[in-house]
Design an enzyme around this catalytic site. Structure first.
Site, PDB file in Angstrom:
ATOM      1  N   LYS A  35      -3.300   7.006  14.986  1.00  0.00           N
ATOM      2  CA  LYS A  35      -3.623   5.803  13.542  1.00  0.00           C
ATOM      3  C   LYS A  35      -5.003   5.674  13.025  1.00  0.00           C
ATOM      4  CE  LYS A  35       0.863   4.626  12.461  1.00  0.00           C
ATOM      5  NZ  LYS A  35       1.306   5.726  12.013  1.00  0.00           N
ATOM      6  N   LYS A  41       0.518  -0.649  -0.375  1.00  0.00           N
ATOM      7  CA  LYS A  41       0.109  -0.143  -0.141  1.00  0.00           C
ATOM      8  C   LYS A  41       0.707   1.433  -0.332  1.00  0.00           C
ATOM      9  CE  LYS A  41      -3.067   0.854   3.381  1.00  0.00           C
ATOM     10  NZ  LYS A  41      -3.088   2.428   4.024  1.00  0.00           N
ATOM     11  N   ARG A  56      -7.252  -3.259  10.240  1.00  0.00           N
ATOM     12  CA  ARG A  56      -5.508  -4.007  10.744  1.00  0.00           C
ATOM     13  C   ARG A  56      -6.070  -4.326  11.975  1.00  0.00           C
ATOM     14  NH1 ARG A  56      -2.019  -2.816   7.114  1.00  0.00           N
ATOM     15  NH2 ARG A  56      -0.925  -1.191   6.906  1.00  0.00           N
ATOM     16  N   ARG A  63      -7.586  12.234  13.279  1.00  0.00           N
ATOM     17  CA  ARG A  63      -6.171  12.062  13.165  1.00  0.00           C
ATOM     18  C   ARG A  63      -4.312  13.451  12.951  1.00  0.00           C
ATOM     19  NH1 ARG A  63      -4.357   6.981   9.292  1.00  0.00           N
ATOM     20  NH2 ARG A  63      -2.823   7.577  10.032  1.00  0.00           N
ATOM     21  N   ASP A 118       2.982  -0.844  11.845  1.00  0.00           N
ATOM     22  CA  ASP A 118       2.171  -1.263  11.372  1.00  0.00           C
ATOM     23  C   ASP A 118       1.311  -2.473  11.968  1.00  0.00           C
ATOM     24  OD1 ASP A 118       1.019   1.189  10.141  1.00  0.00           O
ATOM     25  OD2 ASP A 118       1.570   1.055   7.748  1.00  0.00           O
ATOM     26  N   ARG A 131       2.592   5.716  -2.940  1.00  0.00           N
ATOM     27  CA  ARG A 131       4.071   6.441  -3.411  1.00  0.00           C
ATOM     28  C   ARG A 131       4.285   7.117  -5.267  1.00  0.00           C
ATOM     29  NH1 ARG A 131       3.973   5.844   1.088  1.00  0.00           N
ATOM     30  NH2 ARG A 131       5.841   6.536   2.888  1.00  0.00           N
ATOM     31  N   GLN A 147       5.484   9.596   6.387  1.00  0.00           N
ATOM     32  CA  GLN A 147       4.324  10.226   5.827  1.00  0.00           C
ATOM     33  C   GLN A 147       4.616  12.088   5.612  1.00  0.00           C
ATOM     34  OE1 GLN A 147       0.540   9.699   7.144  1.00  0.00           O
ATOM     35  NE2 GLN A 147       0.646   7.217   6.595  1.00  0.00           N
TER      36      GLN A 147
END
Ligand code: S3P
Length: 428
Positions: free
Chosen positions: A333, A18, A380, A115, A306, A23, A161
């Site tokens: 997150k 992902k 997740r 966030r 993650d 990117r 990020q």
């Protein structure tokens, strides 16, 4: 949705990475080259990036498992850009607008709107952009401005990020950028820029992009280690499992989960190593193993940021205690993942304790039969619950739809791996 107990067997492949997928689209869209991105992640987060790029005049389209992308005459989006649930989309479109000199308003779903966006905003202001957030979060407004000279940044946090937003601002404005204190965060942006002939040097802590000129070409995205993680851990903790996952990215800035599992005593083989467009790739085989608790320090946590939720499932069966440090960012997150770990493991009778920066998990014989896990809309957590269910279910989750954020098709693929040894007649 109920996840059943049962070993995982066979040979599988997981969706494209992902992080690298985002990117590849953002970087390719900065030029007029027409680029085919093979094995783009199929999740909804990538739909957010495709939508964001289309709204500023670039062309990005899915084509089966791949995507075609090309820059265009970039313009300010007419309507607010909806980043859905995707933090990466929000932060990278901010960098893009900063560099391309575009004025944009950004919004997202409820989870994304809670966030933190201020850390990216603060660094882009230093780049010359005007950014106004809503109390540090979305919705926000950004007005990019083209800077003239080399830009030198000291990163305020070890976030890939933020690092990538600044590099994209450099790419879109044609400005050389140097970054310090990167803190070992994932380096996919740097690797992709290098593979597309940018003049860039980097290590875990520093990046120097000496020229922003790039020559994008077709690229192939490795399988996502963050998606493979659920299958790997389930195979390691569930008796009778033996599973191979082909073509998985094992970039060292992402492979903390593998290192942690190996230290815990997991029987994982990393074979057929090779490189795709500057990214290391391998086939991973895992089988049921007896695990022991370990201490995971913050430098390892960054490389598994993650995977901490799924790692907690391994810790739940490991002999002794596992301590995971450097977890404060996990509270910001897609959900508060420290709270999610504690709720999930406690529902299976596993003892946990946490403070602001660490969590302690005491392994034992978990029993989740009849338990129910609140995903908080976090993909997740939902997939980590599947692994806990395989070990000691049946276990129910309140929301399986959130899995589509990164891994549409997870549920049938999981069921197939659990039923790999059964014949069609047995399944009827
Ligand atoms: C990502 C970086 C990580 C990670 C996120 C994806 C990326 O966040 O948690 O899911 O693609 O750059 P940080 O920015 O905190 O490193």
């Amino acid at each position: 949705m109920i996840f059943q107990r049962g070993a995982l067997r066979g040979e599988i492949a997981v969706p494209g990475d992902k992080s690298i997928s985002h990117r590849a689209l953002f970087i390719a869209a900065s030029t007029q080259a027409k680029v085919r991105v093979q094995n783009l992640n199929p999740g909804r987060d990538l739909d957010a990036t495709i939508g964001a790029l289309s709204s500023i005049g670039a062309s990005a389209k899915r084509d089966g498992p791949d995507a075609e992308v090309q820059g265009g005459r970039l313009h300010a989006p007419e309507a607010p850009v909806n980043c859905l649930n995707s933090g990466t989309t929000a932060r990278l479109i901010m960098g893009t607008c900063a560099g391309a000199g575009l004025h944009a308003r950004l919004q997202g779903d409820e989870s994304l709107s809670s966030r933190p966006m201020e850390p990216v905003a603060a660094q882009l202001r230093a780049f010359g952009s005007r950014v106004t957030t809503s109390g540090g979060a979305l919705p926000l407004e950004i007005a990019g401005q083209l800077p003239a000279q080399t830009r030198h940044f000291i990163l305020l946090s070890a976030s890939a990020q933020i690092k990538s937003a600044l590099l994209l601002a450099g790419v879109y404005s044609g400005t050389p950028v140097t970054l310090e204190r990167c803190g070992g965060s994932r380096d996919h942006t740097e690797r992709l820029l290098k593979s597309w002939n940018a003049d860039i040097v980097f290590d875990a802590d520093r990046v120097a992009m000496r020229s922003a000129h790039i020559e994008p070409r077709d690229t192939r995205i490795p399988g996502d280690l963050s998606a493979a993680a659920f299958f790997l851990v389930a195979a390691v903790v569930t008796p009778g499992s033996r599973l191979t996952i082909r073509d998985v990215g094992i970039n060292p800035s992402r492979s903390g989960l593998l290192d942690a599992l190996l230290q815990m005593g997991a029987r994982i083989e990393i074979g057929n190593r090779r490189e795709w467009d500057c990214e290391p790739v391998a086939d991973l085989s895992a089988e049921f193993s007896a695990l022991r608790g370990i201490t995971i320090d913050s430098s390892l946590t960054v490389r598994a940021i993650d995977e901490i939720v799924i790692l907690s499932v391994a810790a739940a069966v490991a002999q002794g205690q596992t301590r995971i440090a450097g977890i404060s960012d996990l509270r910001g997150k897609e959900s508060d993942r420290v709270a999610a770990i504690e709720q999930m493991l406690r529902s299976a009778g596993v003892a946990t304790e946490s403070d602001t920066n660490a969590i302690w998990i005491t392994g034992g014989i978990p029993n989740a039969a009849g338990a129910s896990v609140q995903t908080g809309g976090d993909h997740r957590t939902a997939m980590a619950a599947a692994a806990l269910g395989a070990l000691c279910g049946p276990l129910e989750i309140d929301d399986a739809a959130c899995i589509d954020v990164s891994f549409p098709g997870f549920v049938p693929q999981w069921a197939a791996a659990q039923n790999a040894d059964r014949t069609i007649a047995e399944l009827r």
